[in-house]
Every structure is written in C-alpha cells, then in structure tokens.
Design a protein around this motif. Structure first.
Motif, short mmCIF file in Angstrom:
data_model
loop_
_atom_site.label_atom_id
_atom_site.label_comp_id
_atom_site.label_asym_id
_atom_site.label_seq_id
_atom_site.Cartn_x
_atom_site.Cartn_y
_atom_site.Cartn_z
N CYS A 1 -0.31 4.67 2.58
CA CYS A 1 0.02 4.85 4.00
C CYS A 1 1.45 4.41 4.31
O CYS A 1 1.76 4.09 5.44
CB CYS A 1 -0.96 4.08 4.86
N CYS B 1 -4.41 2.66 6.60
CA CYS B 1 -5.31 3.51 5.82
C CYS B 1 -6.53 2.72 5.37
O CYS B 1 -6.58 1.51 5.52
CB CYS B 1 -4.58 4.11 4.63
N CYS C 1 -6.15 -0.43 2.91
CA CYS C 1 -5.53 -1.68 3.30
C CYS C 1 -5.88 -2.14 4.71
O CYS C 1 -5.34 -3.13 5.18
CB CYS C 1 -4.00 -1.59 3.13
N CYS D 1 0.84 -1.20 0.00
CA CYS D 1 0.00 0.00 0.00
C CYS D 1 0.87 1.25 0.00
O CYS D 1 1.70 1.43 0.88
CB CYS D 1 -0.91 -0.01 1.22
ZN LIG Z 1 -2.61 1.50 3.40
#
Ligand SMILES: [Zn+2]
Lengths: 319, 116
Positions: free
Chosen positions: A93, A99, A102, A90
C-alpha cells in the motif's frame, strides 16, 4: 578459526499462569539477559492499536483529538501482530498504511436518543477483522458480570449527541508510543539467599528475637511458637532494605544474619494488558531479542573491507 | 516543536550501515563497533557475554547521548582472538542461549498446563 563456546543453558520454572499474568523463575543466566527480556517485553514486542482516526460527526463534550487519543489507548487482541507488517515497511500500500497486510479498520456509530446518558464503549467499535477486537476483560466464569460488562468507556453522550468515526489500527511497538506496549508491568527480582547464624541467634532472649524479627518492614522472619526459634517464613518478601542487618548491628550482634542476592536466579512477574497472553508475551520477547541480535551481525562487506585493511596492515608492519 | 520523530529511535536511516567497524590505530586486537538504532538492551547483553570470553581483555559499551540513537561497543582481545571473532562468537552464543531458553520455556509451559 571458530572459538570455544561460552553459551549458557538457562532453566525456567513457571509458578503461576493466567492469560493476563505469569510468574516464573529464571535460572542459570545473568541480569543482562533478564533485563533485556524485561525491556523487550515492555518496549519492543509488537501489538496492534488504533493509530489514525477520521471523525465524521462528533457532537460529544470531548474534542476530536481527545477521543482519538482515548481510542489509541484501547488494547486490541494482537495475536496477529507478530505476523503483520509495519505500515512503514509495507509495499502493498506504499505509505498509505491502509491495506489488509498492515492495518485493521474499525467503525463506530453511536447516537443518544433518549434522556438517559449513553455510554460509548470499546464494545461499540466494529472491527473489519474478527481476530483484532477490543480486549474483553469480563470474567468468562462469572455469568452475570459478562452480561453487564460494557467494555472501556470512550465518551458519554446526552440526548441528541452523536459520535461517528472510522479508525485505522496499525502494528507498532512500545518504543514508538506506549499505547503499543503489551505489558502492564514486567518486573524481576534477584532470589535472596538468607542464612541465620543459629548459634548467635540462640544467644538472644525471646524479647530480643521478637524485636529483631519485627525490625523487618516485610514479614520475612517469624518465631516458631513451639521451639521459639527464629525461622525464615518467606525469603522473597525481603526487599533488600538491610533493616535486619542494621538492627543486628545495633543489638551488638553483627553477622547474626547474612543475606546475599543469588546472581543467577530471577523471579519474574509479567502482567499483560490483554493484547497478548502473558506466556506468549515472554515467547515473543525471546523471538524479538533473537531478531535484534541477528540484525547486529557484521555484514559481509564490513568483514571484507577489514580483511583488506588487515593485509595492508600486516604488509606495513612486515616492511 | 523540534523534537525528533519517534521512529528515529528504531528505524535505520537509508544509506546508513547497521554495524560499522573501526580498528584501533594504536593497539592491535582492539576495535570499536558502532551499532545504529540499538540501546542498553543489546549493548549490555553483548558486553556481559564478551566478558565470559577468556580471550577478551576488555569489553564495554556506551550510549553516547540519549538523542543519538546508537551504541559504541569496544573490544580488546588477546592475540589468540580478534575483536571481530569475539563479537561474532558473543552473538552466536547469545543466539544459542535464547534458543535454549525458548525451548525450556515452551517445555515448561506444556508441563505446567498438563498438570492442571
Ligand atoms: Zn499496507
């Protein structure tokens, strides 16, 4: 340069289907495909499970890591998982893994205020995403049980004890940790093909027939009460134990029955934990297997490097 | 304590190629493919699909060690083909087979749900 295709065209027949269980027949393919599907369903179809727990207050009898482990094992509804990102990939983040792309956040607050023991269950987990919640096992058709159903017990509290925590659920696969496996059991068996030598069978007395039928640990054969003929009741109960074959030999009747596994027919049983529907689990497994195959294609630069090597080789052989 | 991280089993390390190819130095039309972070799931379906190819004289795979997260696929073909061509063909055929399987399963699912 394109070679001939050696593709197969498998057939499927569903026998039973519930949200958490599927039974189907797979034909016109081989054991490698059946086994690859089984392995992918168990270890590589993603789901969502609690992966990080921050405990604020825990005065229960279970220690923090014990509770964190129990939370991880609770199945969460994971229809979203295929479209979600793995925290490690991801970029929204960077490595934090917290975040909305994910992860899913959960909160749990429970305190026992009276003399009766308080059961803290999966139903006390409050999710930040209504599509990712602990699996509800209560039978929707059974009104009474759904009223009483209290989910999966996490811990029991007595008067004055309290549990307060924040948990982060992430996408993962069974290969990483079994808590992410969507499969309770996935099995397949070869379809048996049973042939009784009728002439030889008729040379047996009714007593011998009974003995032979009873030599099978599972009820594969039976005797017709009217005609007194031995017939196959359910070939799929045969466990490839060879007992009836050994019995026939011991009775001096080798070849009384011939049992062969059909090498291109499989009977699958798929049981889901409830994280995804059993039928969706099969479809997701096919998609994942396709993705895996796509990932092992030769890259452009590997092919080019070999082309140059090939020319050099041809030149050397020619010279 | 010294156990490898669990993700080591399926994350290809940075700077490592997923598939590398090495020609056999002594036999023409023979080669080895090293596939990183794969196991019996992919190894066995590839091998069995390669066996269906008439131009493949030998196809085999091995998982060298349970803590080495890679497989080796070895292919020997006739001069009508090449290991690379056979490898690509096997992947394409498996891919099409899975497409067909997905369609069959979806159609059967629709039929089964209608009949209830
Ligand atoms: Zn994330």
């Amino acid at each position: 340069m394109d070679g001939v295709s050696y593709q197969r065209f498998p057939r499927v027949k569903i026998r039973e289907l519930r949200d958490d269980c599927a039974k189907f027949e797979l034909r016109d393919t081989d054991a490698s495909i059946a086994n690859a599907l089984r392995r992918v369903m168990i270890a590589e179809v993603p789901t969502i499970a609690i992966d990080l727990v921050e405990i604020e207050v825990n005065s229960s009898v279970l220690n923090d890591e014990f509770i964190a482990h129990r939370l991880g094992l609770i199945p969460l509804t994971s229809e979203r998982a295929m479209g979600m990102r793995f925290s490690r990939d991801c970029d929204a983040c960077d490595g934090d893994g917290q975040c909305e792309y994910c992860s899913v956040e959960f909160h749990l607050r429970a305190k026992c205020r009276d003399d009766q023991t308080l059961d803290v269950t999966s139903k006390d987990l409050v999710s930040s995403d209504h599509s990712v919640v602990p699996v509800d096992y209560s039978d929707p058709s059974d009104y009474e049980s759904s009223e009483q159903s209290r989910g999966i017990i996490i811990v029991k509290l007595r008067r004055g004890q309290e549990l307060r925590l924040r948990a982060i659920a992430r996408k993962g696969i069974g290969k990483d940790h079994a808590k992410w496996s969507p499969a309770a059991t996935v099995t397949f068996m070869y379809e048996p093909d049973i042939h009784i030598n009728e002439d030889m069978m008729e040379s047996l007395t009714i007593e011998e027939k009974k003995q032979w039928v009873e030599s099978s640990p599972t009820k594969v054969f039976d005797i017709d009460p009217v005609t007194q003929q031995v017939k196959v009741v359910d070939p799929e109960l045969y466990t490839y134990d060879d007992e009836v074959i050994k019995k026939a030999e011991a009775m001096g009747k080798p070849g009384l029955v011939e049992i062969r596994a059909k090498e291109d027919s499989f009977i699958f049983t798929v049981e889901s934990t409830g994280a995804i529907k059993a039928s969706q689990l099969v479809l997701n497994a096919i998609d994942i297997l396709k993705q895996k195959l796509d990932a092992v294609r030769l890259s452009e630069d590997t092919v080019e490097a070999d082309d140059q090597f090939g020319e050099l080789g041809a030149h050397m052989r020619g010279g | 304590m010294n156990a490898p991280d669990r993700y080591e089993r399926f994350v290809v390390p940075e700077g490592t190629k997923k598939v590398s190819y090495e020609r056999d130095t002594k036999i023409i039309n023979a080669a080895s493919f090293t596939v990183e972070r794969e196991d019996h799931t992919v190894g066995n379906i590839l091998r069995m699909q390669l066996h269906r190819d008439d131009n493949v004289l030998f196809a085999g795979y091995k998982l060298p060690h349970p803590l080495q997260y890679k497989i080796l696929v070895r292919i020997h073909t006739t001069s009508q083909s090449s290991p690379m061509q056979a490898y690509n063909q096997a992947i394409n055929d498996l891919d099409k087979e899975l497409d067909h399987l997905k369609n069959s399963f979806e159609a059967e699912l629709a039929r089964f749900q209608r009949s209830f």
